[in-house]
Each structure stands twice: as C-alpha cells, then as structure tokens.
Write a protein that holds these residues in place. Sequence first.
Motif, PDB file in Angstrom:
ATOM      1  N   TRP A 128      33.049  44.656  30.987  1.00  0.00           N
ATOM      2  CA  TRP A 128      34.051  44.092  31.889  1.00  0.00           C
ATOM      3  C   TRP A 128      35.422  44.711  31.625  1.00  0.00           C
ATOM      4  O   TRP A 128      35.718  45.161  30.525  1.00  0.00           O
ATOM      5  CB  TRP A 128      34.117  42.572  31.755  1.00  0.00           C
ATOM      6  CG  TRP A 128      34.366  42.101  30.338  1.00  0.00           C
ATOM      7  CD1 TRP A 128      33.428  41.753  29.410  1.00  0.00           C
ATOM      8  CD2 TRP A 128      35.635  41.946  29.697  1.00  0.00           C
ATOM      9  NE1 TRP A 128      34.043  41.409  28.233  1.00  0.00           N
ATOM     10  CE2 TRP A 128      35.396  41.509  28.380  1.00  0.00           C
ATOM     11  CE3 TRP A 128      36.943  42.147  30.101  1.00  0.00           C
ATOM     12  CZ2 TRP A 128      36.422  41.258  27.478  1.00  0.00           C
ATOM     13  CZ3 TRP A 128      37.973  41.892  29.196  1.00  0.00           C
ATOM     14  CH2 TRP A 128      37.700  41.444  27.894  1.00  0.00           C
ATOM     15  N   GLN A 129      36.219  44.731  32.676  1.00  0.00           N
ATOM     16  CA  GLN A 129      37.624  45.127  32.597  1.00  0.00           C
ATOM     17  C   GLN A 129      38.409  44.045  33.322  1.00  0.00           C
ATOM     18  O   GLN A 129      38.091  43.724  34.470  1.00  0.00           O
ATOM     19  CB  GLN A 129      37.869  46.477  33.257  1.00  0.00           C
ATOM     20  CG  GLN A 129      37.244  47.628  32.517  1.00  0.00           C
ATOM     21  CD  GLN A 129      37.574  48.968  33.158  1.00  0.00           C
ATOM     22  OE1 GLN A 129      37.850  49.048  34.353  1.00  0.00           O
ATOM     23  NE2 GLN A 129      37.571  50.006  32.355  1.00  0.00           N
ATOM     24  N   ALA A 130      39.394  43.483  32.632  1.00  0.00           N
ATOM     25  CA  ALA A 130      40.163  42.384  33.219  1.00  0.00           C
ATOM     26  C   ALA A 130      41.629  42.763  33.350  1.00  0.00           C
ATOM     27  O   ALA A 130      42.175  43.459  32.499  1.00  0.00           O
ATOM     28  CB  ALA A 130      40.032  41.132  32.362  1.00  0.00           C
ATOM     29  N   GLU A 153      39.542  45.023  28.088  1.00  0.00           N
ATOM     30  CA  GLU A 153      38.156  45.348  28.382  1.00  0.00           C
ATOM     31  C   GLU A 153      37.288  44.945  27.205  1.00  0.00           C
ATOM     32  O   GLU A 153      37.771  44.741  26.098  1.00  0.00           O
ATOM     33  CB  GLU A 153      37.988  46.831  28.694  1.00  0.00           C
ATOM     34  CG  GLU A 153      38.397  47.759  27.584  1.00  0.00           C
ATOM     35  CD  GLU A 153      38.287  49.217  27.989  1.00  0.00           C
ATOM     36  OE1 GLU A 153      37.672  49.958  27.222  1.00  0.00           O
ATOM     37  OE2 GLU A 153      38.807  49.593  29.055  1.00  0.00           O
ATOM     38  N   PHE A 162      35.241  34.205  35.870  1.00  0.00           N
ATOM     39  CA  PHE A 162      34.885  35.344  36.724  1.00  0.00           C
ATOM     40  C   PHE A 162      33.377  35.272  36.886  1.00  0.00           C
ATOM     41  O   PHE A 162      32.630  35.351  35.909  1.00  0.00           O
ATOM     42  CB  PHE A 162      35.328  36.648  36.060  1.00  0.00           C
ATOM     43  CG  PHE A 162      34.945  37.894  36.809  1.00  0.00           C
ATOM     44  CD1 PHE A 162      35.182  38.020  38.170  1.00  0.00           C
ATOM     45  CD2 PHE A 162      34.363  38.963  36.147  1.00  0.00           C
ATOM     46  CE1 PHE A 162      34.846  39.180  38.851  1.00  0.00           C
ATOM     47  CE2 PHE A 162      34.027  40.137  36.813  1.00  0.00           C
ATOM     48  CZ  PHE A 162      34.269  40.245  38.171  1.00  0.00           C
ATOM     49  N   THR A 170      39.872  42.150  38.286  1.00  0.00           N
ATOM     50  CA  THR A 170      38.883  42.113  37.208  1.00  0.00           C
ATOM     51  C   THR A 170      37.532  42.580  37.749  1.00  0.00           C
ATOM     52  O   THR A 170      37.143  42.224  38.859  1.00  0.00           O
ATOM     53  CB  THR A 170      38.784  40.686  36.640  1.00  0.00           C
ATOM     54  OG1 THR A 170      40.076  40.318  36.144  1.00  0.00           O
ATOM     55  CG2 THR A 170      37.764  40.585  35.535  1.00  0.00           C
ATOM     56  N   PHE A 204      36.245  34.137  41.738  1.00  0.00           N
ATOM     57  CA  PHE A 204      37.223  33.758  40.731  1.00  0.00           C
ATOM     58  C   PHE A 204      37.482  32.268  40.872  1.00  0.00           C
ATOM     59  O   PHE A 204      37.895  31.800  41.931  1.00  0.00           O
ATOM     60  CB  PHE A 204      38.526  34.542  40.912  1.00  0.00           C
ATOM     61  CG  PHE A 204      38.348  36.017  40.695  1.00  0.00           C
ATOM     62  CD1 PHE A 204      38.538  36.560  39.442  1.00  0.00           C
ATOM     63  CD2 PHE A 204      37.975  36.851  41.737  1.00  0.00           C
ATOM     64  CE1 PHE A 204      38.351  37.924  39.227  1.00  0.00           C
ATOM     65  CE2 PHE A 204      37.797  38.213  41.535  1.00  0.00           C
ATOM     66  CZ  PHE A 204      37.985  38.748  40.279  1.00  0.00           C
ATOM     67  N   PHE A 210      37.434  33.411  30.685  1.00  0.00           N
ATOM     68  CA  PHE A 210      38.482  34.111  29.946  1.00  0.00           C
ATOM     69  C   PHE A 210      39.414  33.115  29.270  1.00  0.00           C
ATOM     70  O   PHE A 210      39.628  32.001  29.771  1.00  0.00           O
ATOM     71  CB  PHE A 210      39.269  35.030  30.894  1.00  0.00           C
ATOM     72  CG  PHE A 210      38.498  36.261  31.278  1.00  0.00           C
ATOM     73  CD1 PHE A 210      38.721  37.455  30.608  1.00  0.00           C
ATOM     74  CD2 PHE A 210      37.546  36.225  32.281  1.00  0.00           C
ATOM     75  CE1 PHE A 210      38.003  38.600  30.944  1.00  0.00           C
ATOM     76  CE2 PHE A 210      36.831  37.356  32.629  1.00  0.00           C
ATOM     77  CZ  PHE A 210      37.054  38.546  31.948  1.00  0.00           C
ATOM     78  N   ILE A 237      43.294  35.395  34.759  1.00  0.00           N
ATOM     79  CA  ILE A 237      42.897  36.734  35.186  1.00  0.00           C
ATOM     80  C   ILE A 237      43.243  36.919  36.659  1.00  0.00           C
ATOM     81  O   ILE A 237      43.384  35.956  37.397  1.00  0.00           O
ATOM     82  CB  ILE A 237      41.385  36.994  34.967  1.00  0.00           C
ATOM     83  CG1 ILE A 237      40.540  35.905  35.643  1.00  0.00           C
ATOM     84  CG2 ILE A 237      41.068  37.108  33.496  1.00  0.00           C
ATOM     85  CD1 ILE A 237      39.051  36.165  35.647  1.00  0.00           C
ATOM     86  N   SER A 253      44.039  38.594  28.302  1.00  0.00           N
ATOM     87  CA  SER A 253      42.818  37.895  28.716  1.00  0.00           C
ATOM     88  C   SER A 253      41.569  38.557  28.151  1.00  0.00           C
ATOM     89  O   SER A 253      41.303  39.733  28.430  1.00  0.00           O
ATOM     90  CB  SER A 253      42.742  37.871  30.248  1.00  0.00           C
ATOM     91  OG  SER A 253      43.880  37.225  30.772  1.00  0.00           O
ATOM     92  N   ASP A 263      39.939  30.347  35.325  1.00  0.00           N
ATOM     93  CA  ASP A 263      39.795  31.416  34.341  1.00  0.00           C
ATOM     94  C   ASP A 263      38.371  31.957  34.294  1.00  0.00           C
ATOM     95  O   ASP A 263      38.007  32.685  33.370  1.00  0.00           O
ATOM     96  CB  ASP A 263      40.202  30.910  32.951  1.00  0.00           C
ATOM     97  CG  ASP A 263      41.690  30.575  32.883  1.00  0.00           C
ATOM     98  OD1 ASP A 263      42.458  31.102  33.708  1.00  0.00           O
ATOM     99  OD2 ASP A 263      42.084  29.786  31.999  1.00  0.00           O
TER     100      ASP A 263
END
Length: 188
Positions: A101-103, A112, A84, A60, A79, A52, A56, A28, A82
């Motif tokens: 971001w970190q997913a 990320e 965020f 995230t 959420f 995304f 996800i 993702s 898809d």
Amino acid sequence: MKSFKATFVVVLLVFGSATMASQTLAHSYVDTSTPEDGETVEETVDTITMHFDAGIEPATTAVVTDVDGNEYTIGSEEFEGDDFIVNLDEPLPSGDYTVAWQALGADGHGTEGEFNFTVDAQDEEEIVEEEEPEVIEEEEEDLEVEESAETDVDDEETDQNSGLVIAIVVAVLVVGLAVFFMSRRNKS
C-alpha cells in the motif's frame, strides 16, 4: 503589560510548536487490517480492509499480489474514516498474498508498507458437493412447512368463513324476529 505580551507570545509559540510536531509525527500507517498481517484465512477473500492510525486521503492505493508476482484486479476502493477498503473483482483462491500500500496522509505526507496473509479455503467444488444434500433436505423441509402452513391458513379461512356465515344467518334471524314481533305489537 510587557510580561503579559511576553507570556502570550511564549504560549502561542509553544502551542504552535506542539501543533506542528503532532502533524509531523502523524504520518499515516496501517494500524490493523482484515485479513491481519500473518493471518491464515479459511474462507475466500474478496475484500481487504486497512485501518490507518491517522487520516488518509483518496490518493491512497494498494496492490495485491501472490507469491509468483501475479497481480489481482481491484474492482473498487472505498474510504470510510481512517479505513481504506479494497474490493477485489474475484475472490482470492488458496495461496499466499502480499498487499503493498501507498498512503497519502491527511498531513500531506506519503507513506508506504505491506503486509502478508494466507488464504486456505476449500475449493468451490468441495463446498458445493458438501452443501448440496443439505440444501435439498432444507428445500424439502421448507416445502413441507409451506404446505402445512397453507393447509392451516386454508383451514383458518374456512373456519372464519363458516363463522361469518353463521353470524350473518343469526343476525338475519334476530332482525327478522325483531321485525315480526314489532309488527305484531303495532297491530294489537
């Protein structure tokens, strides 16, 4: 019969390999965002949406910082499919921002990345000063329209009440005349 079993096993292997390959390639990443990467926004920003390219998970996260490294507080995260959605506690003032971001993808793999945008919004004082005269004029116009509407409603109610009174008087007269003539007929 052996050829059927062999064909069946080969089909299962091909299907299984394709499924595993699609899951492996389905990490993702942010496909689009609002504000977009590199965009200059001319209004304050209090919500950032990241779409995304694959599913996800709620693990995230995102961090919003300005060029000086100051981090802005995130009030809530949502959420939707898809997407965020990051809701900030306060709108971002004019400046340059980075969203890191970190997913956690639906496939279980972490990814990320980051994107940047600029906010070039008028100060709130400028906006208030510009809008005040318009608001006052609109309020005066609204009051005039309301007063005019109330007068029209009062006139309509008066007209309706007058019409009702006249109709009742006429009905009483007609009933009275009918009773009078019927009583005269009965006497004769």
